[in-house]
Scaffold this active site. Structure first.
Site, PDB file in Angstrom:
ATOM      1  N   ASP A 125       1.297  -0.806  -0.179  1.00 11.93           N
ATOM      2  CA  ASP A 125      -0.020  -0.149  -0.059  1.00 11.93           C
ATOM      3  C   ASP A 125       1.222   1.716  -0.127  1.00 11.93           C
ATOM      4  O   ASP A 125       1.674   1.384   0.837  1.00 11.93           O
ATOM      5  CB  ASP A 125      -0.902  -0.425   1.474  1.00 11.93           C
ATOM      6  N   ASP A 151      -3.198   3.038  -5.802  1.00 14.99           N
ATOM      7  CA  ASP A 151      -2.178   2.684  -4.913  1.00 14.99           C
ATOM      8  C   ASP A 151      -2.130   2.299  -4.644  1.00 14.99           C
ATOM      9  O   ASP A 151      -0.789   1.367  -3.129  1.00 14.99           O
ATOM     10  CB  ASP A 151      -2.183   3.787  -4.003  1.00 14.99           C
ATOM     11  N   GLU A 152      -2.284   0.222  -4.357  1.00 16.31           N
ATOM     12  CA  GLU A 152      -2.339  -1.380  -3.765  1.00 16.31           C
ATOM     13  C   GLU A 152      -2.537  -2.833  -4.635  1.00 16.31           C
ATOM     14  O   GLU A 152      -3.367  -1.639  -4.793  1.00 16.31           O
ATOM     15  CB  GLU A 152      -3.209  -0.924  -2.395  1.00 16.31           C
TER      16      GLU A 152
END
Length: 406
Positions: free
Chosen positions: A9, A105-106
Site C-alpha cells: 500500500d 495505489d495498493e
C-alpha cells in the site's frame, strides 16, 4: 502449506507523487485537492505532515484549513498517478505473476510459489520490495505479510509509513482481534452501526460472534465478515489477466457551472457518453442498458435507467438514451450540478453480434460503419491526444470539468 500473501500500500500516494516535483514542500503540510473554482473543493489526499493536523480525505478545503491554516494545496494530476501506478506494479511483477491491484495505489502479491527463488523470509522479501519501490520511484509503501489477503491488508495498515508487518497464524489474535471492527475489509459505516447495536466493536468480538446470527443481521456480508475475522479467508489473488470482465462502465462530471437547458445538458451528456463508449470499445464490450445519475446544486440526486434496443458501444446511442432519460425525469430549466452516464449489462462483441443479427438484421451494416468511424477516432486520439478530434456537436470548452471515472 500456508500461502504467503503480501499487500503493498503506497503511503500518501497522490501527495507523494506531487511532492516528487516539489521537494521544498516535503516537511510542510500538503494536500492534493480538486480545483475549488471547478467546485471540486475537497481534499483528495494529504501527506504525513498534514495528517498530524488531522486533515481528512474528502473533507472540504475550508474545513482542512481551519485545522491547518498553513496547509499547502496542490492540484491533482490523475495521469501522473496512473503512470506511477504502472511503474510500481511492474516492480511487483518481478516477484510473482500473481499480482492483483486493489486500487491505484495498493496491490496484493501471492509469492507462495516464487518465495524460494529469492532466498529470503516473507518479511525480508517485503522489506526488499519496499526498498526497491523507494529506490526506483522515490515513493514509499507499507507492506503487510500474512497467510490470507484480508490479514495482509490489515498488516499494511498496521504500521505507516514505510514499514513491513507480519501477521501470522501465531500472532494474529494478538494483533488483529483488538483492532476496531471498522479496520476490517468491507466493514463500512452502515455495517459497523449494525454490529455496534449487538455490542460488537472489535474484530475479536466479531470473530467470537455466532456466524449464523451475523448472517441474520447482515445477510451474506455477515457470514463473509465472520470468515474474515476468524482468519479463514481463502480468496485467491487474481491477476488482471484472470479478472472477470467489468459489469459496468461509467463516467461522471461535476461541472464548473450549473447546466441549464437542453443544449447544455446535451453537450454534457455527449462528453460523458463519448468517454464511456471509448472505454467500452477498449474492453471489447457493449452495453445493453444505459443509466443516468443527476445531481442538483442542493445535492438532490436521482438515478434512472433504460434498456437499449440493441447492444452498443457507440457514443451517439449512449447520448440519445441518456438524453431521453433526462428529458423524461428532469425539468431542463432546473440547474444540474453533476451528471453520470453508465453502461450496464455488458456483453462481449460476439454476443452483441448475435443479438444484432437476430433482432436488427437490417441495421447491422450501418452500425458497423458507425462503429468503424468511432474506432478510427479512438486511433487518432491515441496517437495525437484525446482532444485531437471530437464528435460533431461536442463543444466542451465552456462546461467541461475534471471528473473522476467510476
Amino acid at each position: 502449506m500456508d500461502r504467503v500473501i503480501l499487500h503493498c500500500d503506497m503511503n500518501s500516494f497522490f501527495a507523494s507523487v506531487e511532492l516528487l516535483e516539489h521537494p521544498e514542500l516535503q516537511d510542510k503540510p500538503v494536500a492534493v485537492c480538486g480545483d475549488p473554482n471547478a467546485r471540486h473543493g475537497i481534499i483528495l489526499a494529504k501527506n504525513e505532515a498534514a495528517k498530524r493536523y488531522r486533515v481528512q480525505t474528502a473533507e472540504t478545503i475550508w474545513q482542512a484549513r481551519k485545522k491547518c491554516p498553513d496547509l499547502v494545496l496542490l492540484p491533482a494530476h490523475h495521469s501522473k498517478y496512473r503512470a506511477a501506478s504502472r511503474r510500481i506494479n511492474a516492480i511487483y511483477d518481478c516477484y510473482t505473476d500473481l499480482v492483483e491491484p486493489f486500487s491505484i495505489d495498493e496491490s496484493w502479491l501471492d509469492v507462495t510459489g516464487s518465495l524460494h527463488l529469492f532466498h529470503k523470509t516473507p518479511e525480508e522479501l517485503g522489506d526488499e520490495i519496499r526498498l526497491r519501490v523507494q529506490r526506483e520511484t522515490g515513493l514509499t509503501c507499507s507492506v503487510g505479510v500474512s497467510f490470507n489477503k484480508v490479514f495482509a491488508k490489515l498488516g499494511s495498515d498496521y504500521r505507516k509509513p514505510n514499514a513491513t508487518t507480519v501477521i501470522s497464524r501465531e500472532n494474529f489474535r494478538q494483533i488483529v482481534w483488538p483492532l476496531p471492527v471498522t479496520d476490517l475489509l468491507f466493514v463500512g459505516s452502515a455495517a459497523a452501526a449494525v454490529l455496534r447495536r449487538y455490542g460488537i466493536e472489535t474484530i475479536g468480538q466479531l470473530a467470537a460472534a455466532d456466524p449464523e446470527a451475523l448472517v441474520t443481521c447482515l445477510g451474506k456480508l455477515g457470514g463473509q465478515l465472520s470468515t474474515y475475522a476468524r482468519g479463514k479467508d481463502a480468496s485467491p489473488v487474481v491477476p488482471v489477466r484472470d479478472a472477470p470482465p467489468p459489469k459496468s462502465v461509467g463516467n461522471g462530471l461535476t461541472f464548473p457551472r450549473n447546466l441549464v437547458g437542453l443544449e447544455e445538458v446535451r453537450t454534457g451528456l455527449e462528453l460523458l457518453s463519448d468517454s464511456v463508449a471509448t472505454r467500452l470499445r477498449q474492453l471489447d464490450r457493449k452495453c445493453t442498458t444505459v443509466q443516468v445519475t443527476i445531481r442538483d446544486p442542493n445535492f438532490r440526486t436521482i438515478q434512472r435507467q433504460k434498456p437499449l434496443s440493441a447492444p452498443t458501444c457507440l457514443s451517439r446511442d449512449l447520448t440519445a438514451a441518456a438524453l431521453e432519460l433526462v428529458q423524461r425525469s428532469w425539468n431542463l430549466s432546473a440547474p444540474i450540478r453533476m451528471l453520470t452516464v453508465t453502461g450496464l449489462g455488458l456483453v462481449s462483441e460476439e454476443d452483441a453480434a448475435e443479438q444484432l443479427d437476430l433482432f436488427a438484421p437490417d441495421s447491422t451494416e450501418k452500425r458497423d460503419k458507425l462503429e468503424a468511424l468511432e474506432r478510427t477516432m479512438d486511433s487518432i486520439r491515441t496517437r495525437y491526444g484525446k482532444d485531437a478530434i471530437q464528435l460533431g456537436s461536442l463543444s466542451s470548452s465552456q462546461i467541461k470539468g475534471e471528473g473522476k471515472p467510476e
